[in-house]
Design an enzyme around this catalytic site. Structure first.
Site, PDB file in Angstrom:
ATOM      1  N   LYS A 117       0.690  -1.399   0.115  1.00 37.32           N
ATOM      2  CA  LYS A 117       0.019  -0.026   0.037  1.00 37.32           C
ATOM      3  C   LYS A 117       0.932   1.170  -0.064  1.00 37.32           C
ATOM      4  O   LYS A 117       0.395   2.338  -0.595  1.00 37.32           O
ATOM      5  CB  LYS A 117      -1.021  -0.157   1.242  1.00 37.32           C
ATOM      6  CG  LYS A 117      -2.274  -0.939   1.249  1.00 37.32           C
ATOM      7  CD  LYS A 117      -3.280  -0.804   1.843  1.00 37.32           C
ATOM      8  CE  LYS A 117      -4.401  -1.580   1.692  1.00 37.32           C
ATOM      9  NZ  LYS A 117      -5.471  -1.458   2.564  1.00 37.32           N
ATOM     10  N   LYS A 202      -7.779 -11.096  -9.391  1.00 44.16           N
ATOM     11  CA  LYS A 202      -8.737 -11.596  -8.479  1.00 44.16           C
ATOM     12  C   LYS A 202      -9.911 -10.263  -9.061  1.00 44.16           C
ATOM     13  O   LYS A 202      -9.586  -9.276  -9.272  1.00 44.16           O
ATOM     14  CB  LYS A 202      -8.178 -11.105  -6.940  1.00 44.16           C
ATOM     15  CG  LYS A 202      -9.208 -11.833  -6.150  1.00 44.16           C
ATOM     16  CD  LYS A 202      -8.464 -11.607  -4.708  1.00 44.16           C
ATOM     17  CE  LYS A 202      -8.889 -10.515  -4.066  1.00 44.16           C
ATOM     18  NZ  LYS A 202      -8.146 -10.611  -2.603  1.00 44.16           N
ATOM     19  N   LYS A 205     -12.736  -4.024  -7.618  1.00 44.02           N
ATOM     20  CA  LYS A 205     -13.050  -2.661  -7.971  1.00 44.02           C
ATOM     21  C   LYS A 205     -11.937  -1.873  -8.786  1.00 44.02           C
ATOM     22  O   LYS A 205     -12.133  -1.286  -9.929  1.00 44.02           O
ATOM     23  CB  LYS A 205     -13.456  -1.832  -7.072  1.00 44.02           C
ATOM     24  CG  LYS A 205     -14.849  -2.333  -6.379  1.00 44.02           C
ATOM     25  CD  LYS A 205     -15.926  -1.311  -6.301  1.00 44.02           C
ATOM     26  CE  LYS A 205     -17.197  -1.855  -6.054  1.00 44.02           C
ATOM     27  NZ  LYS A 205     -18.142  -0.975  -5.626  1.00 44.02           N
TER      28      LYS A 205
END
Ligand code: TRP
Length: 339
Positions: A117, A202, A205
């Site tokens: 991240k 996977k 969004k």
């Protein structure tokens, strides 16, 4: 020390609704655990965790309430589970501080989710990376252990965070006396759905609207997305590709096991025609999403009731949390108003 307490958390998604990947991968399983009658189930909308990445206050407030509503629409039942919003139980942050002091800095630096991240953020805007993103797993350990939960239904991607939670519990117990159970991943078979437009990844969004089916999506858009899902050319000389297998997985996830088995049998004996598979998958998804839409509309129609359930859930959670913090303060030598 193990027990039958289940805890799990889900972030309010800043980007709107839950998709079928989230549903089948997590929430549907939460509902099953709730209804099995074997566990005391506690589920949390982790809005404090959502603050670790850049966000807008109005959006967070809205998506927190939306996620709470969605969970109810999915079948979480306030009479069977404790369902609440993390920030409404301030003990989460208090325990997180204590845990920050029994968690080693080195262990935090080895968390792969932080690395991923923070790398995402480095290239963006001002490149700001919050300390909250770094201590994220400490708050997660507090979430779980505040309720002394030993069972945590989460996906593979959360395994490392769970290991850290165990290390924290262990270290606390060694230093201050046996108190916390060592939480384990409660693993259950959940389907891992792939992106419709790129079945090498996977469902997510972040891969764009064509990647996923929203759990509350309307019929026309469900059908069009399934129709344009990436498959293979169906040559019987070659094995089935991941895109077509993903459609079969969706069918099964929707409970259409017989239909899926029929297609598999047909495909084993000759060319694979995917148009009928797509149609059956779309039908199953339309059935699901229409049911979910109706349920959500019903829940959302009574906003006062939603607020009341949020309050009630938080009160139930808090009655446990307060007790744990009282013990923790005593064990760790902290003064408080009542001590
Ligand atoms: N980190 C989890 C996720 O991203 C969410 C989460 C926060 C959680 N606290 C938790 C999951 C406690 C299980 C238990 O999916």
């Amino acid at each position: 020390m193990s027990n039958n307490i289940v805890f799990s958390g889900i972030q309010p998604t800043g980007s709107g609704d839950m998709h079928i990947g989230n549903y089948f991968g997590a929430v549907a399983n939460w509902v099953r655990l709730q209804n099995s009658g074997r566990y005391q189930t506690i589920y949390c909308v982790v809005n404090l965790h959502a603050m670790t990445m850049p966000y807008k206050a109005e959006v967070l407030a809205k998506s927190t309430e939306q996620m709470f509503i969605d969970l109810l629409a999915c079948g979480l039942d306030p009479d069977k589970s404790i369902i609440f919003v993390q920030s409404m139980v301030p003990e989460h942050t208090e325990l997180a501080w204590v845990f920050g002091c029994v968690c080693s800095y080195g262990d935090l630096t080895r968390q792969t989710q932080f690395k991923e991240k923070s790398e995402q953020l480095e290239g963006k805007q001002d490149g700001f990376i919050s300390a909250g993103l770094f201590t994220y797993p400490v708050l997660q350990a507090a979430d779980i252990l505040l309720y002394r939960a030993a069972n945590v239904p989460v996906g593979q991607d959360q395994k490392q965070h769970l290991e850290l939670s165990r290390d924290i519990a262990q270290r606390f117990n060694t230093q201050f006396g046996e108190y916390f159970p060592l939480p384990e991943v409660l693993s259950t078979e959940t389907p891992k759905l792939l992106a419709l437009n790129d079945p090498s990844k996977k469902m997510s969004k972040s891969l764009g609207p064509k990647s996923y089916i929203g759990l509350f999506e309307d019929e026309a858009s469900v059908r069009s997305k399934v129709r344009s899902a990436v498959t293979d050319i169906g040559n019987p000389e070659e094995p089935m590709g991941p895109g077509a297998a993903n459609l079969l997985a969706i069918l099964r996830a929707c409970g259409k096991h017989d239909t899926a088995a029929q297609f598999e049998q047909e495909y084993a004996n000759g060319p694979r025609r995917y148009a009928p598979l797509k149609e059956a998958t779309a039908d199953a998804l339309v059935e699901l999403t229409q049911h979910m839409r109706a349920r959500r509309a019903e829940v959302a129609a009574d906003r006062a009731r939603v607020k009341q359930l949020m309050q009630l859930g938080a009160e139930k959670a808090r009655s446990i949390a307060v007790q744990t913090m009282r013990d923790v303060r005593r064990l760790t030598g902290l003064f408080a108003l009542d001590y």
